[in-house]
Design a protein around this motif. Structure first.
Motif, PDB file in Angstrom:
ATOM      1  N   ARG A 103       0.819  -1.206   0.000  1.00  8.54           N
ATOM      2  CA  ARG A 103       0.000   0.000   0.000  1.00  8.54           C
ATOM      3  C   ARG A 103       0.863   1.271   0.000  1.00  8.54           C
ATOM      4  N   ASN A 104       2.119   1.165   0.446  1.00  8.83           N
ATOM      5  CA  ASN A 104       2.982   2.332   0.592  1.00  8.83           C
ATOM      6  C   ASN A 104       3.955   2.521  -0.569  1.00  8.83           C
ATOM      7  N   ASP A 105       3.797   1.755  -1.625  1.00 13.27           N
ATOM      8  CA  ASP A 105       4.642   1.941  -2.808  1.00 13.27           C
ATOM      9  C   ASP A 105       4.482   3.387  -3.295  1.00 13.27           C
ATOM     10  N   PRO A 106       5.585   4.128  -3.449  1.00 17.70           N
ATOM     11  CA  PRO A 106       5.467   5.539  -3.848  1.00 17.70           C
ATOM     12  C   PRO A 106       4.854   5.742  -5.225  1.00 17.70           C
ATOM     13  N   ASN A 107       4.885   4.704  -6.081  1.00 16.45           N
ATOM     14  CA  ASN A 107       4.298   4.822  -7.413  1.00 16.45           C
ATOM     15  C   ASN A 107       2.841   4.359  -7.470  1.00 16.45           C
ATOM     16  N   LEU A 108       2.268   3.986  -6.328  1.00 15.67           N
ATOM     17  CA  LEU A 108       0.868   3.576  -6.293  1.00 15.67           C
ATOM     18  C   LEU A 108      -0.005   4.805  -6.094  1.00 15.67           C
ATOM     19  N   ARG A 109      -0.941   5.040  -7.018  1.00 17.37           N
ATOM     20  CA  ARG A 109      -1.837   6.185  -6.895  1.00 17.37           C
ATOM     21  C   ARG A 109      -2.772   5.974  -5.716  1.00 17.37           C
ATOM     22  N   ARG A 110      -2.833   6.991  -4.859  1.00 17.33           N
ATOM     23  CA  ARG A 110      -3.702   6.929  -3.678  1.00 17.33           C
ATOM     24  C   ARG A 110      -4.553   8.192  -3.648  1.00 17.33           C
ATOM     25  N   ASN A 111      -5.802   8.045  -4.010  1.00 18.94           N
ATOM     26  CA  ASN A 111      -6.800   9.101  -3.864  1.00 18.94           C
ATOM     27  C   ASN A 111      -8.160   8.423  -3.756  1.00 18.94           C
ATOM     28  N   GLU A 112      -9.196   9.198  -3.589  1.00 19.16           N
ATOM     29  CA  GLU A 112     -10.519   8.608  -3.342  1.00 19.16           C
ATOM     30  C   GLU A 112     -10.977   7.720  -4.498  1.00 19.16           C
ATOM     31  N   ALA A 113     -10.773   8.196  -5.738  1.00 23.35           N
ATOM     32  CA  ALA A 113     -11.248   7.426  -6.891  1.00 23.35           C
ATOM     33  C   ALA A 113     -10.453   6.144  -7.075  1.00 23.35           C
ATOM     34  N   ALA A 114      -9.131   6.218  -6.923  1.00 21.57           N
ATOM     35  CA  ALA A 114      -8.314   5.016  -7.068  1.00 21.57           C
ATOM     36  C   ALA A 114      -8.566   4.036  -5.929  1.00 21.57           C
ATOM     37  N   ASP A 115      -8.686   4.562  -4.696  1.00 21.94           N
ATOM     38  CA  ASP A 115      -8.889   3.676  -3.551  1.00 21.94           C
ATOM     39  C   ASP A 115     -10.237   2.980  -3.597  1.00 21.94           C
ATOM     40  N   ARG A 116     -11.187   3.535  -4.325  1.00 20.06           N
ATOM     41  CA  ARG A 116     -12.470   2.872  -4.505  1.00 20.06           C
ATOM     42  C   ARG A 116     -12.298   1.553  -5.260  1.00 20.06           C
ATOM     43  N   GLN A 117     -11.221   1.452  -6.035  1.00 22.15           N
ATOM     44  CA  GLN A 117     -10.929   0.220  -6.782  1.00 22.15           C
ATOM     45  C   GLN A 117     -10.285  -0.848  -5.902  1.00 22.15           C
ATOM     46  N   GLY A 118      -9.755  -0.446  -4.756  1.00 21.26           N
ATOM     47  CA  GLY A 118      -9.089  -1.379  -3.854  1.00 21.26           C
ATOM     48  C   GLY A 118      -7.874  -0.732  -3.239  1.00 21.26           C
ATOM     49  N   PRO A 119      -7.327  -1.331  -2.174  1.00 19.61           N
ATOM     50  CA  PRO A 119      -6.212  -0.711  -1.468  1.00 19.61           C
ATOM     51  C   PRO A 119      -4.852  -0.902  -2.137  1.00 19.61           C
ATOM     52  N   ASN A 120      -4.739  -1.856  -3.049  1.00 14.73           N
ATOM     53  CA  ASN A 120      -3.445  -2.153  -3.647  1.00 14.73           C
ATOM     54  C   ASN A 120      -3.646  -2.685  -5.070  1.00 14.73           C
ATOM     55  N   ARG A 121      -2.543  -2.999  -5.749  1.00  6.78           N
ATOM     56  CA  ARG A 121      -2.634  -3.409  -7.158  1.00  6.78           C
ATOM     57  C   ARG A 121      -3.377  -4.729  -7.329  1.00  6.78           C
ATOM     58  N   LEU A 122      -3.152  -5.662  -6.427  1.00  2.33           N
ATOM     59  CA  LEU A 122      -3.835  -6.951  -6.529  1.00  2.33           C
ATOM     60  C   LEU A 122      -5.350  -6.761  -6.448  1.00  2.33           C
ATOM     61  N   ALA A 123      -5.814  -6.051  -5.449  1.00  2.00           N
ATOM     62  CA  ALA A 123      -7.252  -5.849  -5.276  1.00  2.00           C
ATOM     63  C   ALA A 123      -7.848  -5.040  -6.421  1.00  2.00           C
ATOM     64  N   ARG A 124      -7.121  -4.049  -6.911  1.00  2.00           N
ATOM     65  CA  ARG A 124      -7.647  -3.214  -7.984  1.00  2.00           C
ATOM     66  C   ARG A 124      -7.791  -3.995  -9.283  1.00  2.00           C
ATOM     67  N   GLY A 125      -6.857  -4.908  -9.544  1.00  2.00           N
ATOM     68  CA  GLY A 125      -6.989  -5.744 -10.738  1.00  2.00           C
ATOM     69  C   GLY A 125      -8.194  -6.652 -10.664  1.00  2.00           C
ATOM     70  N   GLU A 126      -8.463  -7.188  -9.480  1.00  2.00           N
ATOM     71  CA  GLU A 126      -9.641  -8.035  -9.304  1.00  2.00           C
ATOM     72  C   GLU A 126     -10.923  -7.228  -9.489  1.00  2.00           C
ATOM     73  N   THR A 127     -10.924  -6.003  -8.998  1.00  2.00           N
ATOM     74  CA  THR A 127     -12.096  -5.145  -9.180  1.00  2.00           C
ATOM     75  C   THR A 127     -12.327  -4.845 -10.659  1.00  2.00           C
ATOM     76  N   PHE A 128     -11.249  -4.575 -11.384  1.00  2.00           N
ATOM     77  CA  PHE A 128     -11.372  -4.280 -12.811  1.00  2.00           C
ATOM     78  C   PHE A 128     -11.983  -5.458 -13.563  1.00  2.00           C
ATOM     79  N   PHE A 129     -11.482  -6.651 -13.305  1.00  2.00           N
ATOM     80  CA  PHE A 129     -12.018  -7.837 -13.979  1.00  2.00           C
ATOM     81  C   PHE A 129     -13.497  -8.044 -13.637  1.00  2.00           C
ATOM     82  N   ALA A 130     -13.832  -7.945 -12.353  1.00  2.00           N
ATOM     83  CA  ALA A 130     -15.218  -8.154 -11.926  1.00  2.00           C
ATOM     84  C   ALA A 130     -16.143  -7.106 -12.544  1.00  2.00           C
ATOM     85  N   THR A 131     -15.665  -5.856 -12.641  1.00  2.00           N
ATOM     86  CA  THR A 131     -16.480  -4.804 -13.247  1.00  2.00           C
ATOM     87  C   THR A 131     -16.709  -5.086 -14.725  1.00  2.00           C
ATOM     88  N   GLY A 132     -15.672  -5.563 -15.423  1.00  2.00           N
ATOM     89  CA  GLY A 132     -15.840  -5.931 -16.826  1.00  2.00           C
ATOM     90  C   GLY A 132     -16.846  -7.039 -17.001  1.00  2.00           C
TER      91      GLY A 132
END
Length: 304
Positions: free
Chosen positions: A219-248
């Motif tokens: 979660r603390n990777d300096p290159n990970l975008r952290r804002n309200e819209a991005a965090d809505r996708q999940g707290p980290n890259r793994l969770a956000r990828g799963e959200t993207f697939f499920a949304t598709g």
């Protein structure tokens, strides 16, 4: 689509006959690509010694550091082992200084207006493919596309926004955040200023795999975008990828569109292009590689 492929093949043949492209040597090399509406692009290549006129071409999209030479080097042994040609176009910071200009496609200008499609960063790939086929004296009719991190962002948006008639398969690995296949305002969705730029039925039916390292959870990777819209996708890259697939999956189901996306996991891998590459090969080429867990488009996708 078939007419477009025929016309592209004729263009390649004409360029080769006129000696308008330079031969691509075996081993690692670099060319400069200029046959498109954007700036000149360095392209880092590796052509295996056993490659031929039908060897697959795999485009590899670099990450935020714009270090295409490193990405090429990390794919070199796999290219030799499996006989495919690696091409890494380098979108340097001088000409593509921002997230918007590289991994978001350079779709909009500074005033928020849509640029002509030929000026999008996505628009380099198809004519670069022609250049490579010409330089290889090849017979390739399609290509594979892989990207890691910022390159994964490029790839998943390419699948949505680009007119890519010869794209055979795409893998987006460990993207930091996503442009979701829903009506949210761009860049977090396909709506708002981007409405009408995506053919949803086509995008959702393209062969895209979301490839996720199971340890890419910092979660603390300096290159990970952290804002309200991005965090809505999940707290980290793994969770956000799963959200993207499920949304598709949910978007395709609601619209009754064909859905061809898959989600796959690289066990034990964190945020590493080198670590992910071996797991991408079987998807890109159907070649032997380490065991990979895949969920196909029939699955509903993981919940978050």
């Amino acid at each position: 689509m078939r007419l477009g492929m025929i016309l592209a093949a004729l263009l390649v043949a004409q360029k080769a006959a006129a000696s308008e492209c330079s031969p691509i040597a075996e081993g690692s090399s670099q060319i400069v690509f200029s046959d498109w509406a954007g700036p000149e692009l360095p392209v880092y290549l590796h052509r295996p010694s056993e490659s031929g006129a039908d060897s697959p071409i795999v485009f590899v999209m670099h990450g935020v550091n714009r270090d295409g030479d490193r990405y090429r080097d990390e794919w070199r042994e796999l290219a030799e082992e499996h006989g495919f040609i690696v091409a890494v176009p380098n979108f340097g910071r001088d000409d593509f200084p921002t997230t918007a200009s590289y991994n978001m496609g350079n779709i909009f200008d500074g005033e928020g207006n849509v640029r002509p499609r030929e000026q999008w960063s996505f628009a380099a790939i198809e004519p670069l493919f022609d250049e490579l086929v010409c330089g290889l004296d090849g017979r390739q009719r399609d290509y594979a596309l892989y990207g890691h991190s910022a390159g994964g962002q490029f790839v998943h948006r390419y699948v949505a926004f680009a007119q890519a008639p010869r794209l055979r398969v795409a893998v987006a690995a460990n993207s930091g955040w996503y442009t979701m296949p829903d009506a949210r305002e761009f860049p977090y969705g396909w709506g708002g200023t981007a409405a009408g730029l995506v053919d949803s039925a086509t995008a959702l039916s393209r062969p895209l795999t979301i490839l996720l390292g199971t340890q890419d959870t910092d979660r603390n990777d300096p290159n990970l975008r952290r804002n309200e819209a991005a965090d809505r996708q999940g707290p980290n890259r793994l969770a956000r990828g799963e959200t993207f697939f499920a949304t598709g999956h949910d978007s395709a189901s609601a619209a009754q569109f064909d859905f061809a996306w898959r989600i796959a996991y690289a066990p034990g891998i964190a945020h590493s292009n080198a670590g992910m590459a071996a797991f991408a090969v079987p998807i890109l080429l159907d070649a032997p590689a380490p065991r990979i867990e895949v969920k196909d488009s029939a699955a509903s996708g993981p919940e978050n």
